[in-house]
Design a protein around this motif. Sequence first.
Motif, PDB file in Angstrom:
ATOM      1  N   VAL A 129     -29.575  15.689  42.583  1.00 54.78           N
ATOM      2  CA  VAL A 129     -30.805  14.989  42.219  1.00 54.78           C
ATOM      3  C   VAL A 129     -30.576  14.039  41.043  1.00 54.78           C
ATOM      4  O   VAL A 129     -31.026  12.884  41.052  1.00 54.78           O
ATOM      5  N   PHE A 130     -29.853  14.508  40.008  1.00 54.55           N
ATOM      6  CA  PHE A 130     -29.733  13.658  38.813  1.00 54.55           C
ATOM      7  C   PHE A 130     -28.508  12.742  38.801  1.00 54.55           C
ATOM      8  O   PHE A 130     -28.508  11.705  38.133  1.00 54.55           O
ATOM      9  N   THR A 131     -27.461  13.071  39.530  1.00 59.14           N
ATOM     10  CA  THR A 131     -26.224  12.291  39.456  1.00 59.14           C
ATOM     11  C   THR A 131     -26.394  10.825  39.869  1.00 59.14           C
ATOM     12  O   THR A 131     -25.858   9.931  39.196  1.00 59.14           O
ATOM     13  N   PRO A 132     -27.130  10.503  40.963  1.00 57.26           N
ATOM     14  CA  PRO A 132     -27.273   9.074  41.305  1.00 57.26           C
ATOM     15  C   PRO A 132     -27.887   8.246  40.184  1.00 57.26           C
ATOM     16  O   PRO A 132     -27.519   7.078  39.997  1.00 57.26           O
ATOM     17  N   LEU A 133     -28.784   8.847  39.413  1.00 55.63           N
ATOM     18  CA  LEU A 133     -29.445   8.106  38.341  1.00 55.63           C
ATOM     19  C   LEU A 133     -28.523   7.873  37.153  1.00 55.63           C
ATOM     20  O   LEU A 133     -28.756   6.964  36.354  1.00 55.63           O
ATOM     21  N   SER A 134     -27.467   8.667  37.028  1.00 54.35           N
ATOM     22  CA  SER A 134     -26.504   8.441  35.948  1.00 54.35           C
ATOM     23  C   SER A 134     -25.797   7.106  36.128  1.00 54.35           C
ATOM     24  O   SER A 134     -25.319   6.508  35.157  1.00 54.35           O
ATOM     25  N   VAL A 135     -25.727   6.640  37.370  1.00 55.57           N
ATOM     26  CA  VAL A 135     -25.129   5.336  37.664  1.00 55.57           C
ATOM     27  C   VAL A 135     -26.186   4.237  37.649  1.00 55.57           C
ATOM     28  O   VAL A 135     -26.005   3.181  37.039  1.00 55.57           O
ATOM     29  N   SER A 136     -27.321   4.459  38.327  1.00 55.41           N
ATOM     30  CA  SER A 136     -28.317   3.396  38.456  1.00 55.41           C
ATOM     31  C   SER A 136     -28.930   3.026  37.110  1.00 55.41           C
ATOM     32  O   SER A 136     -29.288   1.860  36.894  1.00 55.41           O
ATOM     33  N   TYR A 137     -29.048   3.969  36.181  1.00 51.90           N
ATOM     34  CA  TYR A 137     -29.515   3.621  34.836  1.00 51.90           C
ATOM     35  C   TYR A 137     -28.591   2.561  34.215  1.00 51.90           C
ATOM     36  O   TYR A 137     -29.046   1.586  33.609  1.00 51.90           O
ATOM     37  N   ALA A 225     -24.536  -3.307  55.318  1.00 49.21           N
ATOM     38  CA  ALA A 225     -23.161  -3.009  55.722  1.00 49.21           C
ATOM     39  C   ALA A 225     -22.220  -2.963  54.528  1.00 49.21           C
ATOM     40  O   ALA A 225     -21.248  -2.196  54.519  1.00 49.21           O
ATOM     41  N   GLY A 226     -22.488  -3.782  53.500  1.00 46.83           N
ATOM     42  CA  GLY A 226     -21.633  -3.783  52.315  1.00 46.83           C
ATOM     43  C   GLY A 226     -21.655  -2.456  51.593  1.00 46.83           C
ATOM     44  O   GLY A 226     -20.616  -1.952  51.141  1.00 46.83           O
ATOM     45  N   VAL A 227     -22.836  -1.864  51.473  1.00 45.12           N
ATOM     46  CA  VAL A 227     -22.961  -0.560  50.819  1.00 45.12           C
ATOM     47  C   VAL A 227     -22.234   0.509  51.628  1.00 45.12           C
ATOM     48  O   VAL A 227     -21.503   1.352  51.069  1.00 45.12           O
ATOM     49  N   THR A 350     -28.545   3.268  47.063  1.00 46.42           N
ATOM     50  CA  THR A 350     -27.135   2.881  47.133  1.00 46.42           C
ATOM     51  C   THR A 350     -26.250   3.925  46.461  1.00 46.42           C
ATOM     52  O   THR A 350     -25.223   4.345  47.024  1.00 46.42           O
ATOM     53  N   THR A 351     -26.647   4.370  45.272  1.00 47.99           N
ATOM     54  CA  THR A 351     -25.868   5.377  44.553  1.00 47.99           C
ATOM     55  C   THR A 351     -25.806   6.667  45.348  1.00 47.99           C
ATOM     56  O   THR A 351     -24.756   7.331  45.400  1.00 47.99           O
ATOM     57  N   SER A 352     -26.906   7.049  45.969  1.00 52.02           N
ATOM     58  CA  SER A 352     -26.929   8.274  46.766  1.00 52.02           C
ATOM     59  C   SER A 352     -25.960   8.187  47.937  1.00 52.02           C
ATOM     60  O   SER A 352     -25.232   9.146  48.231  1.00 52.02           O
ATOM     61  N   ILE A 353     -25.935   7.035  48.602  1.00 56.59           N
ATOM     62  CA  ILE A 353     -25.020   6.855  49.734  1.00 56.59           C
ATOM     63  C   ILE A 353     -23.568   6.943  49.270  1.00 56.59           C
ATOM     64  O   ILE A 353     -22.723   7.566  49.932  1.00 56.59           O
ATOM     65  N   ILE A 354     -23.274   6.345  48.116  1.00 56.76           N
ATOM     66  CA  ILE A 354     -21.913   6.390  47.575  1.00 56.76           C
ATOM     67  C   ILE A 354     -21.510   7.828  47.254  1.00 56.76           C
ATOM     68  O   ILE A 354     -20.396   8.271  47.571  1.00 56.76           O
ATOM     69  N   ILE A 355     -22.415   8.576  46.625  1.00 48.79           N
ATOM     70  CA  ILE A 355     -22.107   9.960  46.250  1.00 48.79           C
ATOM     71  C   ILE A 355     -21.898  10.826  47.487  1.00 48.79           C
ATOM     72  O   ILE A 355     -21.034  11.705  47.500  1.00 48.79           O
ATOM     73  N   ILE A 356     -22.679  10.578  48.531  1.00 51.28           N
ATOM     74  CA  ILE A 356     -22.470  11.303  49.781  1.00 51.28           C
ATOM     75  C   ILE A 356     -21.065  11.022  50.319  1.00 51.28           C
ATOM     76  O   ILE A 356     -20.349  11.937  50.753  1.00 51.28           O
ATOM     77  N   GLY A 357     -20.650   9.745  50.272  1.00 48.87           N
ATOM     78  CA  GLY A 357     -19.296   9.403  50.715  1.00 48.87           C
ATOM     79  C   GLY A 357     -18.230  10.114  49.909  1.00 48.87           C
ATOM     80  O   GLY A 357     -17.259  10.653  50.466  1.00 48.87           O
ATOM     81  N   ILE A 358     -18.405  10.148  48.589  1.00 44.41           N
ATOM     82  CA  ILE A 358     -17.444  10.823  47.708  1.00 44.41           C
ATOM     83  C   ILE A 358     -17.324  12.301  48.058  1.00 44.41           C
ATOM     84  O   ILE A 358     -16.220  12.853  48.178  1.00 44.41           O
ATOM     85  N   ASN A 359     -18.464  12.961  48.243  1.00 43.36           N
ATOM     86  CA  ASN A 359     -18.450  14.401  48.525  1.00 43.36           C
ATOM     87  C   ASN A 359     -17.891  14.712  49.904  1.00 43.36           C
ATOM     88  O   ASN A 359     -17.196  15.723  50.078  1.00 43.36           O
ATOM     89  N   ILE A 360     -18.180  13.855  50.874  1.00 45.38           N
ATOM     90  CA  ILE A 360     -17.591  14.068  52.199  1.00 45.38           C
ATOM     91  C   ILE A 360     -16.070  13.948  52.122  1.00 45.38           C
ATOM     92  O   ILE A 360     -15.335  14.738  52.733  1.00 45.38           O
ATOM     93  N   GLY A 361     -15.583  12.968  51.354  1.00 44.10           N
ATOM     94  CA  GLY A 361     -14.138  12.823  51.183  1.00 44.10           C
ATOM     95  C   GLY A 361     -13.506  14.061  50.580  1.00 44.10           C
ATOM     96  O   GLY A 361     -12.452  14.531  51.042  1.00 44.10           O
ATOM     97  N   SER A 362     -14.152  14.619  49.559  1.00 47.28           N
ATOM     98  CA  SER A 362     -13.617  15.815  48.907  1.00 47.28           C
ATOM     99  C   SER A 362     -13.653  17.018  49.840  1.00 47.28           C
ATOM    100  O   SER A 362     -12.705  17.814  49.885  1.00 47.28           O
TER     101      SER A 362
END
Length: 410
Positions: A129-137, A225-227, A350-362
């Motif tokens: 919940v809070f991690t995406p906002l650490s970037v978007s802020y 598509a860029g995101v 956008t941040t949420s989508i990126i974090i999902i990608g990171i976690n799927i990779g891990s």
Amino acid sequence: MDNPKPTRAGVTGPRGVFTLTNSPLLALGILSISFLMSVSNAVSGTIPLMKRYFSNISEANVELLIVIPTGGVLLGTVISGFVSNLLGKKYTVIAGLALSMVFGVIPAFFYSYPAILVSRAMFGVGMGVFTPLSVSYITDLFPEDTRNRLLGWRNSVGAIGDSIMLFIAGFLISISWHTTYLVFLFLIVPIVLVSLFVPKRLDNVVVEGDREVEEVSTTKPSTNAGVIQLAVVFLLVNLFYAAISLKLASHIVETGIGDSATATRIFGFLVLCSIVSGVAFEKLAKWCGRYTVFIFDALTAVVMAAMPFTRSIPVLLVLVLVAGFCNGIINPALTARMVAYSPKGSMNLTTSIIIIGINIGSLAAPYFFQGLGRLIGNAAPGTMILWAGVFFLALALYDVFIVHKDGLPI
């Protein structure tokens, strides 16, 4: 297709009354959100003790208690945007931090397996919940130079947080494995800092050039598509880099150049790398410009390809530290690209989508390397690290193509 443009209104009062870029306390509050970036490091040492305590539970199910927060992070990330729309950025961050703190300490008081499993999953939800906002802020409130500096510092803060949590956990585990989970009470620190230093009125403020404006979006957040492409790159970077954490210790032991204690000491130095690379990121990004990711992807490829062929612990240590430093530059450099790709008013999504990608990779890394080993008929740890280096070279070449295709500044 053109992105719908949100309505914007100037911040009340004359320009310069509140200057975001000159507010160190605001930066401190925002950076404190990233204090806890790892969902498992602090309590991973409890696994052997928990296996003995839950002797009637399978080993895999006990280990699930350590990794289940990652699944929770995925769920929390998905709902983060909805919660943010409901509560606003500030209260969403505080709610997520509070959720992680409360459920993080439950294993210190409730010892049943189901209770701990649920609490660990909910701990991850809070983080998501809070991690995406650490970037978007950071991307919303600061101009490019300051943004790059803070994105680098964000990695450093996470590394420092991991170090502090590991130190405290090392003391608590000497009491019992239950008390180790009290380490998450430390999350009260970012809760207090965000409460004090991040004003609620900045929920909808963005910086355009050197102007601070209030953004009132009249459209739903969207993506493009860029995101998605950037999320896939993040996924692959984390997937291939995981070869070090998953395979290096086994490579050291199997080749006889050291033991598991040697590998543990090498990994301990990686925290220092994260701190140094975070501080150095801003200057390196200026020097390397749009080729930042390419240069450090290529350097990662070289050092990872060299790791299986060295039989010297000092040389191996240097190679691992260089790889760790490169990773600490690649991640904030890719994060900075979110500004170029994200549709207006959609940074949280956008941040949420990126974090999902990171976690799927891990999450996928162990199974990816298992499948790769079967495919090539050689699952030796060193071979997997070598192939990870080859894949990083492919990522470097792809990055040259993408920065020219999309005209990226970094």
